[in-house]
Design a protein around this motif. Structure first.
Motif, PDB file in Angstrom:
ATOM      1  N   GLU A  65      38.689  32.586  44.171  1.00 47.45           N
ATOM      2  CA  GLU A  65      39.521  33.253  43.158  1.00 47.45           C
ATOM      3  C   GLU A  65      39.288  32.657  41.784  1.00 47.45           C
ATOM      4  O   GLU A  65      39.208  33.371  40.796  1.00 47.45           O
ATOM      5  N   ARG A  66      39.206  31.340  41.731  1.00 47.94           N
ATOM      6  CA  ARG A  66      38.953  30.694  40.446  1.00 47.94           C
ATOM      7  C   ARG A  66      37.587  31.070  39.901  1.00 47.94           C
ATOM      8  O   ARG A  66      37.389  31.160  38.704  1.00 47.94           O
ATOM      9  N   ALA A  67      36.629  31.286  40.791  1.00 49.56           N
ATOM     10  CA  ALA A  67      35.278  31.658  40.367  1.00 49.56           C
ATOM     11  C   ALA A  67      35.203  33.135  39.997  1.00 49.56           C
ATOM     12  O   ALA A  67      34.213  33.576  39.426  1.00 49.56           O
ATOM     13  N   GLY A  68      36.228  33.905  40.365  1.00 52.51           N
ATOM     14  CA  GLY A  68      36.258  35.319  40.015  1.00 52.51           C
ATOM     15  C   GLY A  68      35.540  36.223  40.998  1.00 52.51           C
ATOM     16  O   GLY A  68      35.265  37.369  40.696  1.00 52.51           O
ATOM     17  N   THR A  69      35.216  35.719  42.163  1.00 55.04           N
ATOM     18  CA  THR A  69      34.574  36.539  43.182  1.00 55.04           C
ATOM     19  C   THR A  69      35.499  36.651  44.376  1.00 55.04           C
ATOM     20  O   THR A  69      36.277  35.743  44.642  1.00 55.04           O
TER      21      THR A  69
END
Length: 135
Positions: A65-69
C-alpha cells in the motif's frame, strides 16, 4: 540509549520492522517455521505460528500500500501432513471447504425464478399440526 535498542511494543511491530530481513531469509530458502522459531528465540516474539503468518501477510500488504501497488497474495506452501503427503496450506488456519454438489437437490431453490414458483404453490393440503386446526 540508542534507538536500535528500543524493542517494538507488539509482535506485529516486530514483524513489520524486520520485514526486510524476513523476506531475505525466505528468499534464501528458510521456511516460515524457521523464521518464526528464530524470532521467538532471538527477539522474544510470543505469538504462535499462525499469528506470525497473519502478521507477515499484513506487513506485506502495508508495504504494498505504501508503494502504491495492490498487495499480491503469496501462494500456499506445501507442508507435510501426518501421513507424509504434502498438503497445500496457507499460514492461516484453514477450514476444509465442502465441495459443492454436482447438481442441485430436487425441490431446492436455485434461481430467482424458483421463488416465483413458491408464490403460486397451494399449501392448503400440507400438515396443519402447527396451525392448531384439525381436519
Amino acid at each position: 540509549m540508542p534507538l536500535s535498542r528500543i524493542k517494538p511494543r507488539s509482535d506485529s511491530a516486530l514483524v513489520r520492522n524486520m520485514l526486510g530481513e524476513i523476506e531475505a531469509a525466505l528468499t534464501a530458502g528458510a521456511s516460515r517455521e524457521d523464521v518464526w522459531e528464530t524470532l521467538k528465540n532471538e527477539h522474544g516474539m510470543t505469538i504462535g505460528f499462525n499469528g506470525f503468518c497473519k502478521a507477515l501477510m499484513r506487513a506485506r500488504a502495508a508495504r504494498q500500500e505504501r508503494a502504491g501497488t495492490p498487495a499480491a497474495t503469496t501462494p500456499p506452501l506445501p507442508r507435510p501432513g501426518n501421513d507424509g503427503q504434502g498438503k497445500e496450506v496457507d499460514c492461516a488456519i484453514q477450514n476444509e471447504e465442502p465441495t459443492p454438489p454436482e447438481a442441485p437437490l430436487k425441490g431446492r431453490i436455485v434461481t430467482s425464478s424458483d421463488f416465483e414458483k413458491v408464490h403460486s404453490m397451494d399449501f392448503s393440503d400440507l400438515d396443519d399440526k402447527y396451525t392448531g386446526k384439525r381436519k
